[in-house]
Design a protein around this motif. Structure first.
Motif, short mmCIF file in Angstrom:
data_model
loop_
_atom_site.label_atom_id
_atom_site.label_comp_id
_atom_site.label_asym_id
_atom_site.label_seq_id
_atom_site.Cartn_x
_atom_site.Cartn_y
_atom_site.Cartn_z
N THR A 11 8.60 90.34 71.26
CA THR A 11 7.48 89.10 71.47
C THR A 11 8.12 87.91 70.84
O THR A 11 8.78 88.10 69.57
N ARG A 12 7.87 87.01 71.31
CA ARG A 12 8.14 85.37 70.41
C ARG A 12 7.78 85.53 69.17
O ARG A 12 8.32 85.28 68.21
N THR A 13 6.31 86.12 68.89
CA THR A 13 5.96 86.15 67.49
C THR A 13 6.61 87.11 66.67
O THR A 13 6.78 86.69 65.43
N SER A 14 6.88 88.36 67.11
CA SER A 14 7.65 89.18 66.33
C SER A 14 9.01 88.76 66.02
O SER A 14 9.53 88.92 64.97
N ARG A 159 0.06 82.48 69.48
CA ARG A 159 0.29 83.66 68.62
C ARG A 159 1.16 83.72 67.34
O ARG A 159 0.56 83.84 66.21
N PRO A 160 2.42 82.78 67.36
CA PRO A 160 2.99 82.71 66.06
C PRO A 160 2.15 81.63 65.24
O PRO A 160 2.13 81.68 63.90
N LEU A 162 -1.02 81.65 64.85
CA LEU A 162 -2.03 82.76 64.32
C LEU A 162 -1.47 83.44 63.31
O LEU A 162 -2.12 83.67 61.91
N ALA A 163 -0.31 83.94 63.53
CA ALA A 163 0.33 84.83 62.53
C ALA A 163 0.64 83.76 61.28
O ALA A 163 0.62 84.45 60.11
N LEU A 164 1.16 82.70 61.42
CA LEU A 164 1.31 81.82 60.49
C LEU A 164 0.34 81.68 59.38
O LEU A 164 0.22 81.43 58.30
N MET A 165 -0.98 81.47 60.31
CA MET A 165 -2.20 81.07 59.41
C MET A 165 -2.82 82.44 58.66
O MET A 165 -3.11 82.20 57.29
N VAL A 166 -2.43 83.64 59.17
CA VAL A 166 -2.71 84.98 58.23
C VAL A 166 -1.68 84.81 57.19
O VAL A 166 -2.29 85.03 56.18
N LEU A 167 -0.47 84.52 57.25
CA LEU A 167 0.48 84.36 56.11
C LEU A 167 -0.02 83.41 55.35
O LEU A 167 0.22 83.65 53.95
N VAL A 168 -0.35 82.23 55.50
CA VAL A 168 -0.82 81.16 54.74
C VAL A 168 -2.16 81.81 53.94
O VAL A 168 -1.94 81.26 52.51
#
Length: 552
Positions: A11-14, A159-160, A162-168
Motif C-alpha cells: 500500500t502507499r502507507t507500507s 493513512r500515511p 495516521l501512521a506518522l501520528m502513531v510514530l510521533v
C-alpha cells in the motif's frame, strides 16, 4: 512468474514506512552511531536505548518527509518519489559516513559554487560502490515492487498521516523519557540534523533558496567617501595572496616539525600564528573576508546586500586586479579586473586541461603591473591545498614528503601518506608566496611594495574520523578554523610610511581573525573611509602619530 509478482503488493502507507525504515537504518547509520557515541548516551543498555530513540526519530523524520512530498506524487508517482529519495540519500550518506561531512546551507552553497573539475575529484571506486549498493539497487527493487491500486486520494493521503501520528507518539514517549540527555546531546552538537540524509540537503536547499531570493537586490554602497589619505614618493602595490584550505598546524613557521615554509621564513616577514577563520568553506570565508563585517556580524544574506572591500578600493581610484585559479571570487570582485585561469590549458603550468598549478597566476604578472602608475591591489586566489586530490596541487619537484597519497579516496590512504601529500601542497604554496615576494622586490624601483597572505579555512586530515572541511563553525575542529596569516613589507614601504618595524613584529603575538583583513588592506593602501576600523588593522599601532593622515 517474475520476481516482482512474488513480492507482496504494498500500500502507499507500507511503501512510505518501508522506505523511511530503510533511510533510518542504512543511509543514516552514521547518525545512529553518533547517538550511540554521544557523551549523553551513557553506557551499555542505556546507550543502546538512547540510540534506539535516535533511530526512531530518524524513521519519523523520514516518514514526515515522504508524507509531505507525497502530496505531489500519486499512484506510481509515489514509487518515483521514494526512488528519488533513496538515490539522493546514498551519496550524502557516503560523505557523512566516511568523511564526517555535515550538510547545511553553507555546505550546499560550497557545493554549488565548486567548479566541475573539483567536483569530479570527489569520485572514487568506493563512492560508486556505495551509491550502487545503498541507492541504485534499492531503487531498482522499489521500481519492481508491486503497488496495490489506489484506494482514493483522501484515503491514500490520510493513512500515511495516521501512521506518522502513531510514530510521533511513540517517538515522543521514548525521547521524553530521556529528554534531558537528548537536549544535552543536541546542545553539545554531538548529534545534528545536518547528517540526516536526504532531509538535510532539502532543508539546506530551502534555506539557500530563501536567502537567494531575498538577496536579489542591488548592493548597498559602501565607502562612498573612500579616498587616498595621502601620497608617498611611489605608488603603493599590495599583493593579497588568498590561500585555499591551508591549516596553520602544518606550517613550519607555526611550530610544525617539518619545514614546510622555508621561503616565508627566509623572507623575514611577519607571521601571525594564532589566526582564526570566518568560516570552514570558501563560500563563506571569502565573502566574509571582503564584507567588512566581523564573523559574528556576517551572514551570506548580509554580505550579498552590501558592496565589498574591492568596491571601496576601486572607489578610492586605485586599481584592483583579481587573478583566480580556484572557484571564482564568490561575488566580491565585480569591480575588479578579473582574470580566470581555472580553464587554462597552458602546458607550462597545467599538467591537464583545467588543472593548473598556482604559479600560473604569476606568469606575465610583472608586465601587467609595470604598466600601471596608480596605487594597485593584486589578489591572487590560489587553489592551494584543495582536496581531496592533494597530489594534483603541486609540481613533481615539490613532492618532498614521500610516499604521498595519490588517491582522492582519502579514507583509503594511511595517515602518513595523506599527511605527506598535504604537506607538499603547503610547501608549494610557500613557494608561490616566496615567488610573489621576489616579484615585489623587483618592482621596488617603481612601487612601495607589500604582501599579505591568509588562507580561507583549514582542513581535516582524518582527525576524529573527519576529512576535508565545511563543518558547521560551532562544532568545527580547530584543524578547519586555525589558518595561517603572513605579511611581508618591503623596507622601502616601511621607511616611506614611517612605520615602526619592532612594533610590527610585536603585533604578531596578538590573536587574530579574518576580521582583521579588511581594515589591514585599507591600511596598506592608505584609504581613508568610514569603513576603515582602526582597531582591526594589523599594523595600525605601528603607524606613528606624526604621519600625515594622523594630523587632522
Amino acid at each position: 512468474m517474475t520476481s516482482s509478482t512474488r513480492l507482496p503488493a504494498l500500500t502507499r502507507t507500507s511503501l512510505f514506512l518501508l522506505v523511511a525504515t530503510w533511510l533510518a537504518t542504512v543511509p543514516n547509520a552514521y547518525t545512529v552511531q553518533l547517538f550511540h557515541e554521544s557523551r549523553s548516551a551513557g553506557e551499555g543498555l542505556g546507550a543502546l536505548f538512547f540510540a534506539f530513540g535516535g533511530w526512531l526519530f530518524l524513521v519519523t523524520a523520514s516518514l514526515f518527509l515522504l508524507v509531505v512530498l507525497g502530496l505531489f506524487f500519486w499512484g506510481r508517482g509515489a514509487k518515483l518519489l521514494c526512488m528519488a529519495v533513496v538515490l539522493a540519500a546514498a551519496p550524502l550518506s557516503f560523505f557523512s559516513t566516511f568523511l564526517g561531512t555535515r550538510f547545511d546551507k553553507t555546505m550546499l552553497v560550497n557545493i554549488v559554487q565548486t567548479n566541475p573539475g573539483e567536483s569530479l575529484e570527489l569520485l572514487n571506486a568506493r563512492l560508486v560502490a556505495w551509491v550502487l549498493v545503498v541507492g541504485v539497487l534499492p531503487a531498482i527493487l522499489l521500481w519492481r515492487w508491486p503497488l496495490r491500486p489506489n484506494e482514493g486520494r483522501i484515503t491514500s493521503a490520510l493513512r500515511p498521516v495516521l501512521a506518522l501520528m502513531v510514530l510521533v507518539v511513540i517517538t515522543t514517549g521514548v525521547v521524553y523519557a530521556q529528554y534531558a540527555r537528548y537536549a544535552t546531546a543536541i546542545r553539545n552538537r554531538d548529534v545534528t540534523f545536518h547528517t540526516v540524509a536526504p532531509g538535510n540537503i532539502l532543508a539546506a536547499a530551502i534555506s539557500v533558496g530563501v536567502m537567494e531570493f531575498a538577496a536579489n537586490t542591488v548592493r548597498a554602497p559602501r565607502g562612498t567617501d573612500a579616498h587616498q589619505d595621502y601620497a608617498i614618493a611611489k605608488p603603493r602595490l599590495l599583493i593579497f595572496v588568498l590561500g585555499e584550505t591551508a591549516r596553520a598546524q602544518n606550517h613550519g613557521l607555526n611550530g610544525y616539525l617539518r619545514d614546510t615554509t622555508p621561503r616565508m621564513r627566509a623572507s623575514r616577514g611577519y607571521y601571525f600564528p594564532d589566526t582564526e577563520s570566518c568560516g570552514t568553506a570558501t563560500a563563506i570565508s571569502v565573502p566574509c573576508i571582503f564584507s567588512g563585517f566581523t564573523r559574528h556580524e556576517f551572514s551570506l544574506l548580509r554580505g550579498r546586500e552590501n558592496e565589498t572591500l574591492i568596491d571601496v578600493v576601486v572607489r578610492s581610484k586605485a586599481r584592483v586586479l583579481w587573478l583566480d585559479n580556484d572557484s571564482g571570487c564568490k561575488g566580491v570582485c565585480d569591480k575588479a579586473d578579473f582574470v580566470d585561469y581555472t580553464g587554462s590549458s597552458n602546458p607550462r603550468w597545467c599538467p591537464e586541461p583545467g588543472e593548473c598549478h598556482d604559479e600560473i597566476l604569476l606568469d606575465g604578472l610583472e608586465a601587467k603591473i609595470r604598466a600601471e602608475k596608480r596605487d594597485t591591489l593584486v589578489v591572487l586566489h590560489l587553489k592551494g591545498s584543495h582536496g581531496p586530490a592533494y597530489y594534483k596541487r603541486y609540481p613533481p619537484a615539490f613532492e618532498r614528503f614521500v610516499p604521498a597519497c595519490r588517491s582522492n579516496d582519502l579514507a583509503s590512504c594511511d595517515r602518513a601518506s595523506l599527511r605527506n601529500a598535504y604537506d607538499n601542497t603547503i610547501l608549494y604554496t610557500d613557494h608561490v608566496v616566496g615567488e610573489s615576494v621576489q616579484l615585489l622586490e623587483r618592482l621596488g624601483d617603481q612601487f612601495a611594495t607589500a604582501l599579505l597572505y591568509v588562507s580561507d579555512h583549514g582542513e581535516s586530515l582524518g582527525e576524529n574520523g573527519l576529512y576535508l572541511h565545511g563543518m558547521p563553525f560551532a562544532v568545527a575542529p580547530k584543524e578547519q578554523t586555525h589558518v595561517p596569516m603572513f605579511s611581508w613589507v618591503s623596507p622601502q614601504f616601511i621607511r616611506l610610511e614611517r612605520w615602526n618595524a619592532a612594533c610590527m613584529l610585536g603585533q604578531t603575538k596578538v590573536p587574530r581573525t579574518h576580521d582583521n583583513v579588511y581594515a589591514t588592506v585599507l591600511g596598506f593602501m592608505e584609504i581613508e573611509s568610514v569603513e576603515y576600523k582602526r582597531e582591526l588593522d594589523l599594523f595600525e599601532p605601528c603607524d606613528p602619530p606624526s604621519t600625515p593622515h594622523r594630523a587632522r
